[in-house]
Every structure is written in structure tokens, then in C-alpha cells.
Design a protein around this motif. Structure first.
Motif, PDB file in Angstrom:
ATOM      1  N   SER A   2       0.901  -1.319  -0.070  1.00  0.00           N
ATOM      2  CA  SER A   2      -0.084  -0.276  -0.037  1.00  0.00           C
ATOM      3  C   SER A   2       0.839   1.321  -0.052  1.00  0.00           C
ATOM      4  O   SER A   2       1.855   1.213   0.675  1.00  0.00           O
ATOM      5  CB  SER A   2      -0.891   0.164   1.176  1.00  0.00           C
ATOM      6  N   GLN A   3       0.081   2.320  -0.612  1.00  0.00           N
ATOM      7  CA  GLN A   3       1.020   3.628  -0.689  1.00  0.00           C
ATOM      8  C   GLN A   3       0.400   4.635   0.271  1.00  0.00           C
ATOM      9  O   GLN A   3      -0.872   4.292   0.694  1.00  0.00           O
ATOM     10  CB  GLN A   3       1.150   3.909  -2.360  1.00  0.00           C
ATOM     11  N   PHE A   4       0.976   5.777   0.408  1.00  0.00           N
ATOM     12  CA  PHE A   4       0.566   6.742   1.229  1.00  0.00           C
ATOM     13  C   PHE A   4       1.378   8.027   0.651  1.00  0.00           C
ATOM     14  O   PHE A   4       2.256   7.852   0.147  1.00  0.00           O
ATOM     15  CB  PHE A   4       0.899   6.820   2.740  1.00  0.00           C
ATOM     16  N   ARG A   5       0.826   9.316   0.905  1.00  0.00           N
ATOM     17  CA  ARG A   5       1.137  10.355   0.576  1.00  0.00           C
ATOM     18  C   ARG A   5       1.708  11.393   1.804  1.00  0.00           C
ATOM     19  O   ARG A   5       0.780  11.362   2.901  1.00  0.00           O
ATOM     20  CB  ARG A   5       0.333  11.252  -0.421  1.00  0.00           C
ATOM     21  N   THR A   6       2.730  11.913   1.917  1.00  0.00           N
ATOM     22  CA  THR A   6       2.978  13.039   2.737  1.00  0.00           C
ATOM     23  C   THR A   6       3.820  14.099   2.375  1.00  0.00           C
ATOM     24  O   THR A   6       4.507  13.900   1.322  1.00  0.00           O
ATOM     25  CB  THR A   6       3.896  11.903   3.749  1.00  0.00           C
ATOM     26  N   GLU A   7       3.947  15.128   3.028  1.00  0.00           N
ATOM     27  CA  GLU A   7       4.606  16.245   2.974  1.00  0.00           C
ATOM     28  C   GLU A   7       5.731  16.243   4.164  1.00  0.00           C
ATOM     29  O   GLU A   7       6.690  17.299   4.103  1.00  0.00           O
ATOM     30  CB  GLU A   7       3.891  17.638   3.184  1.00  0.00           C
ATOM     31  N   CYS A   8       5.857  15.322   5.028  1.00  0.00           N
ATOM     32  CA  CYS A   8       6.873  15.350   5.715  1.00  0.00           C
ATOM     33  C   CYS A   8       8.315  15.018   5.482  1.00  0.00           C
ATOM     34  O   CYS A   8       8.389  14.564   4.272  1.00  0.00           O
ATOM     35  CB  CYS A   8       6.270  14.213   6.873  1.00  0.00           C
ATOM     36  N   PRO A   9       9.244  15.690   6.099  1.00  0.00           N
ATOM     37  CA  PRO A   9      10.687  15.617   5.759  1.00  0.00           C
ATOM     38  C   PRO A   9      10.990  13.907   5.956  1.00  0.00           C
ATOM     39  O   PRO A   9      10.639  13.053   6.473  1.00  0.00           O
ATOM     40  CB  PRO A   9      11.350  16.106   6.958  1.00  0.00           C
ATOM     41  N   THR A  10      11.946  13.488   4.841  1.00  0.00           N
ATOM     42  CA  THR A  10      12.497  12.275   4.858  1.00  0.00           C
ATOM     43  C   THR A  10      14.208  12.111   5.007  1.00  0.00           C
ATOM     44  O   THR A  10      14.801  13.174   4.780  1.00  0.00           O
ATOM     45  CB  THR A  10      12.375  11.426   3.674  1.00  0.00           C
ATOM     46  N   SER A  11      14.610  11.258   5.333  1.00  0.00           N
ATOM     47  CA  SER A  11      15.980  10.766   5.216  1.00  0.00           C
ATOM     48  C   SER A  11      15.906   9.511   4.932  1.00  0.00           C
ATOM     49  O   SER A  11      15.158   8.434   4.855  1.00  0.00           O
ATOM     50  CB  SER A  11      16.464  10.795   6.672  1.00  0.00           C
ATOM     51  N   LYS A  12      17.202   9.033   4.391  1.00  0.00           N
ATOM     52  CA  LYS A  12      17.640   7.322   3.658  1.00  0.00           C
ATOM     53  C   LYS A  12      18.643   6.939   4.585  1.00  0.00           C
ATOM     54  O   LYS A  12      19.369   7.549   4.878  1.00  0.00           O
ATOM     55  CB  LYS A  12      17.848   7.764   2.119  1.00  0.00           C
ATOM     56  N   THR A  13      18.246   5.604   4.605  1.00  0.00           N
ATOM     57  CA  THR A  13      19.391   4.520   5.120  1.00  0.00           C
ATOM     58  C   THR A  13      19.420   3.348   4.275  1.00  0.00           C
ATOM     59  O   THR A  13      18.384   3.404   3.561  1.00  0.00           O
ATOM     60  CB  THR A  13      19.162   4.254   6.226  1.00  0.00           C
ATOM     61  N   THR A  14      20.349   2.495   4.209  1.00  0.00           N
ATOM     62  CA  THR A  14      20.507   1.393   3.574  1.00  0.00           C
ATOM     63  C   THR A  14      20.395   0.307   4.567  1.00  0.00           C
ATOM     64  O   THR A  14      21.142   0.063   5.575  1.00  0.00           O
ATOM     65  CB  THR A  14      21.831   1.068   2.772  1.00  0.00           C
ATOM     66  N   GLU A  15      19.372  -0.529   4.385  1.00  0.00           N
ATOM     67  CA  GLU A  15      19.131  -1.676   5.372  1.00  0.00           C
ATOM     68  C   GLU A  15      19.351  -3.004   5.018  1.00  0.00           C
ATOM     69  O   GLU A  15      19.298  -3.266   3.790  1.00  0.00           O
ATOM     70  CB  GLU A  15      17.816  -1.558   6.175  1.00  0.00           C
ATOM     71  N   LYS A  16      19.874  -3.744   5.921  1.00  0.00           N
ATOM     72  CA  LYS A  16      19.796  -5.093   5.422  1.00  0.00           C
ATOM     73  C   LYS A  16      18.515  -6.074   5.831  1.00  0.00           C
ATOM     74  O   LYS A  16      17.969  -5.860   6.961  1.00  0.00           O
ATOM     75  CB  LYS A  16      21.309  -5.843   5.907  1.00  0.00           C
ATOM     76  N   PHE A  17      18.328  -6.925   4.823  1.00  0.00           N
ATOM     77  CA  PHE A  17      17.013  -7.617   5.120  1.00  0.00           C
ATOM     78  C   PHE A  17      17.126  -9.254   4.817  1.00  0.00           C
ATOM     79  O   PHE A  17      17.957  -9.407   3.879  1.00  0.00           O
ATOM     80  CB  PHE A  17      15.711  -7.209   4.277  1.00  0.00           C
TER      81      PHE A  17
END
Length: 183
Positions: A2-17
Motif C-alpha cells: 500500500s502507498q501513502f502520500r506525505t509532505e513530511c521530511p525524509t531521510s534515507k538509510t541502507t538496511e539489510k533484510f
């Protein structure tokens, strides 16, 4: 997914799964890394308190209109009206609080999300929730565990109280907003 929309700030990381898949009738464990986008957002809950304990939770508002919009003058006004309706004063043992919680929610930006974001105007971006089958591997008491990557609570703060004056409440809200503002 499922998707969602937001105007909130984001940051990125690389995660192991890890993901468990069936290949040729046999279960196999696949490990991979993926970029995760963390959406920082807030929600504000109206709480009825007595003796320092929550006796009832009222409405909870979110950041639908942008980051840190879960707490606005409207929520403070609603709390003031409830205090009047229930006869709650600064001297009362019953208190009304507005408590704001900042969380970081993990998500991804799929190709479909990227396309939607490229075509959309404005700042509201589309992201997708992480697939349920993506797990992170941890070891607890020598045994492997595979929990979901979950939202992380960053902060919780009181932004309005029926015990305070209007000036004290304005200061609480302003201090919290300044502390958690993202440039």
C-alpha cells in the motif's frame, strides 16, 4: 503493497533484510540490502489525566497538512473548550494534556511511486509501506529472530496542559516545534 502520500521530511538509510522464498519446493533464505526512506512525522493526542495516569484518550491528529501540523491552535482551542465543558481548571485534579509524538516511519519508493512523484505537482510525495515479507535478522539468546523494520519513536512532548497559563502553553508548543523542526 500500500502507498501513502506525505509532505513530511525524509531521510534515507541502507538496511539489510532477509526474505524467505520457496524455490523448487524448498524454502530458502535470501539476504539483500535496500534503501529505506524514513518519514519523520508527528501525531498529537488529547489525554485526560488523573494522578499522572491517562484515564481516557481523546482524538489523535496527524500531519496530514504537513510536518508538525498535528498540533495547531485548533487543537489547543478544542482542549480549552473541553476544559470549560468539564470544569477543569488549573487547580483541578483532572488534567487535560495535548501530547505530541515524533516518529520515523520506514518506507520505500517503488518505481510506481517514483513515476507518481515525477508527474505530481506540489510537495506531497508518494511512498510505499515495506513488504510484510522483508525481515531483519537479529539474535536473541543465541536464537535468530526475524522482526519487521518498525517505526521508531524519536520524541514525545507535552505541548499543552490545562494546568498552564496561555503563555506557558504557547511557550511549550513553540519550544517543542523549534526543537523538532527539520530544515
Amino acid at each position: 503493497m500500500s502507498q501513502f502520500r506525505t509532505e513530511c521530511p525524509t531521510s534515507k538509510t541502507t538496511e539489510k533484510f532477509v526474505q524467505f522464498v520457496e524455490v523448487g519446493g524448498a524454502g530458502q533464505r535470501a539476504s539483500f540490502e535496500r534503501e529505506v526512506i524514513w518519514v519523520q512525522e508527528s501525531e498529537t493526542a488529547l489525554l485526560f489525566m488523573h494522578g499522572g495516569k491517562v484515564v481516557r484518550q481523546g482524538p489523535v491528529t496527524n500531519d496530514y497538512y504537513g510536518y508538525l501540523t498535528s498540533f495547531t491552535r485548533n487543537e489547543a482551542h478544542r482542549a480549552e473548550l473541553l476544559a470549560q465543558e468539564y470544569g477543569v481548571t488549573p487547580e483541578s485534579t483532572l488534567e487535560i494534556h495535548l501530547v505530541t509524538t515524533i516518529t520515523r516511519r520506514p518506507c520505500i519508493e517503488t518505481e510506481a511511486d517514483q513515476l507518481a512523484n515525477a508527474e505530481a505537482s506540489g510537495q506531497r510525495r508518494q511512498y510505499s509501506h515495506l513488504p510484510d515479507i522483508w525481515r531483519q535478522e537479529t539474535v536473541v539468546d543465541g536464537e535468530p529472530r526475524y522482526p519487521d523494520l518498525e517505526a521508531v519513536t524519536v520524541a514525545t512532548g507535552l505541548v499543552w496542559s490545562s494546568k498552564n497559563t496561555a503563555e506557558q502553553n504557547a511557550s511549550l508548543a513553540q519550544t517543542f516545534a523549534q526543537q523538532w523542526a527539520v530544515q
